[in-house]
Enzyme design. Structure first.
Site, short mmCIF file in Angstrom:
data_model
loop_
_atom_site.label_atom_id
_atom_site.label_comp_id
_atom_site.label_asym_id
_atom_site.label_seq_id
_atom_site.Cartn_x
_atom_site.Cartn_y
_atom_site.Cartn_z
N LYS A 43 -24.14 67.11 -2.84
CA LYS A 43 -24.14 65.79 -3.42
C LYS A 43 -25.53 65.14 -3.35
O LYS A 43 -25.80 64.16 -4.01
CB LYS A 43 -23.15 64.88 -2.64
CG LYS A 43 -21.73 65.34 -2.62
CD LYS A 43 -20.91 64.35 -1.74
CE LYS A 43 -19.53 64.88 -1.47
NZ LYS A 43 -18.79 64.02 -0.52
N GLY A 44 -26.37 65.70 -2.49
CA GLY A 44 -27.61 65.02 -2.09
C GLY A 44 -28.58 64.66 -3.21
O GLY A 44 -29.39 63.76 -3.04
N GLU A 99 -33.01 69.65 -6.43
CA GLU A 99 -32.54 69.67 -5.03
C GLU A 99 -33.04 68.45 -4.27
O GLU A 99 -34.09 67.92 -4.59
CB GLU A 99 -33.10 70.92 -4.32
CG GLU A 99 -32.13 72.06 -4.16
CD GLU A 99 -31.05 71.82 -3.10
OE1 GLU A 99 -30.78 70.66 -2.73
OE2 GLU A 99 -30.47 72.82 -2.66
N ASP A 100 -32.29 68.07 -3.24
CA ASP A 100 -32.75 66.98 -2.39
C ASP A 100 -33.74 67.48 -1.33
O ASP A 100 -34.80 66.89 -1.13
CB ASP A 100 -31.56 66.26 -1.73
CG ASP A 100 -30.65 67.19 -0.94
OD1 ASP A 100 -30.83 68.43 -0.99
OD2 ASP A 100 -29.73 66.69 -0.26
N ASP A 103 -34.85 72.97 3.34
CA ASP A 103 -34.96 72.92 4.80
C ASP A 103 -35.21 74.36 5.28
O ASP A 103 -36.33 74.83 5.27
CB ASP A 103 -33.66 72.29 5.34
CG ASP A 103 -33.68 72.05 6.83
OD1 ASP A 103 -34.23 71.03 7.26
OD2 ASP A 103 -33.13 72.87 7.57
N LYS A 131 -39.31 70.74 3.89
CA LYS A 131 -39.63 70.76 5.33
C LYS A 131 -40.17 72.14 5.67
O LYS A 131 -39.44 72.98 6.20
CB LYS A 131 -38.36 70.55 6.15
CG LYS A 131 -37.88 69.14 6.25
CD LYS A 131 -36.80 69.06 7.34
CE LYS A 131 -35.61 68.31 6.86
NZ LYS A 131 -34.46 68.40 7.77
N PHE A 152 -34.51 64.67 10.75
CA PHE A 152 -33.26 64.68 9.98
C PHE A 152 -33.26 63.49 9.04
O PHE A 152 -33.23 62.33 9.46
CB PHE A 152 -32.04 64.67 10.89
CG PHE A 152 -30.81 65.07 10.14
CD1 PHE A 152 -30.54 66.42 9.91
CD2 PHE A 152 -29.97 64.12 9.58
CE1 PHE A 152 -29.43 66.80 9.16
CE2 PHE A 152 -28.86 64.50 8.84
CZ PHE A 152 -28.59 65.84 8.63
N ARG A 165 -25.82 57.68 2.47
CA ARG A 165 -26.31 58.07 1.14
C ARG A 165 -26.79 56.87 0.34
O ARG A 165 -27.62 56.99 -0.55
CB ARG A 165 -25.20 58.75 0.33
CG ARG A 165 -24.79 60.12 0.85
CD ARG A 165 -23.94 60.84 -0.19
NE ARG A 165 -23.18 61.94 0.39
CZ ARG A 165 -23.65 63.18 0.56
NH1 ARG A 165 -24.87 63.48 0.19
NH2 ARG A 165 -22.89 64.11 1.11
P1 IMP Z 1 -31.26 74.72 3.76
O1 IMP Z 1 -30.31 75.76 3.31
O2 IMP Z 1 -31.44 74.78 5.28
O3 IMP Z 1 -32.60 74.73 3.07
O4 IMP Z 1 -30.60 73.32 3.55
C1 IMP Z 1 -30.40 72.83 2.32
C2 IMP Z 1 -29.47 71.64 2.30
O5 IMP Z 1 -29.09 71.19 3.62
C3 IMP Z 1 -30.17 70.46 1.69
O6 IMP Z 1 -30.10 70.52 0.28
C4 IMP Z 1 -29.38 69.31 2.27
O7 IMP Z 1 -28.21 69.10 1.53
C5 IMP Z 1 -29.03 69.80 3.67
N1 IMP Z 1 -30.04 69.30 4.62
C6 IMP Z 1 -31.11 69.95 5.11
N2 IMP Z 1 -31.87 69.15 5.88
C7 IMP Z 1 -31.25 67.95 5.88
C8 IMP Z 1 -31.59 66.66 6.44
O8 IMP Z 1 -32.61 66.44 7.10
N3 IMP Z 1 -30.71 65.66 6.18
C9 IMP Z 1 -29.58 65.82 5.45
N4 IMP Z 1 -29.25 66.99 4.87
C10 IMP Z 1 -30.08 68.04 5.09
MG MG Z 2 -28.42 69.76 -0.78
#
Ligand code: IMP
Ligand code: MG
Length: 177
Positions: A43-44, A99-100, A103, A131, A152, A165
């Protein structure tokens, strides 16, 4: 982090608006005559997507996909699933994923592999935040809003346990650093 954590501003709404406007210019240059499919990851990305497309003055389509890799915690499980899939065909389209956060990179690289198998004409990634300190896999980000520290994030569409949100700024939760 507890439910008492107080969000602190990392990027205020004016900084976000400037970044979104810069991204819109870059994307306009590359996609103006291509009728792209902008694919938001729910949803981000919903707020970012809404602001971004209002600055794109050429024909495009909007689609969403919902993935799941996180439970209620902050670490990616690395096991990504498509929770709600696409209703528009991707084959032969110029697809731009919105994408939001990148990470660990696991969710995004799963999604890019998943989409690549559907044979788009092109596939690129626009991420509001990255990040790099947390990457577990390399992801090529074609259009990036902000590089962020290992905090975070919440706000501007991004949640912690479905909260925050609605904050208009990109914030981080205290107690995380
Ligand atoms: P990844 O697979 O670890 O790259 O994470 C991707 C998804 O995890 C992002 O698109 C977010 O929806 C969620 N996410 C990662 N870091 C954060 C954060 O700092 N706050 C909230 N959601 C996060
Ligand atoms: Mg996401």
């Amino acid at each position: 982090m507890s439910s008492q954590s107080k969000p602190r501003i990392l990027f205020c709404r004016e900084e976000i608006a400037a970044a979104v406007s810069r991204l819109a210019s870059e994307i306009s240059k590359d996609y103006r005559d291509r009728h792209p499919l902008l694919l938001g990851v729910l949803k981000g990305s919903f707020m970012f997507m809404a602001d971004l497309i209002r600055l794109l003055d050429f024909p495009l389509e909007v689609e969403f996909i919902r993935l799941s890799s996180y439970g209620r915690g902050r670490e990616s499980s690395g096991k990504v699933r498509v929770v709600a899939g696409l209703s528009s065909p991707v084959k032969g389209r110029d697809v731009l994923v919105i994408e939001d956060i990148v990470d660990s990179g696991l969710t995004t690289s799963f999604l890019l592999d998943y989409l690549q198998k559907k044979k788009p004409a092109s596939l690129k990634l626009c991420a509001l935040t990255d990040k790099p300190s947390r990457w577990q896999t390399a992801v090529n980000i074609d259009y990036l809003g902000f590089t962020v520290p290992d905090k975070f994030l919440v706000g501007y569409g991004i949640d912690w346990d479905e909260r925050f949100r609605n904050l208009p700024d990109i914030c981080y939760l205290e107690g995380e650093d």
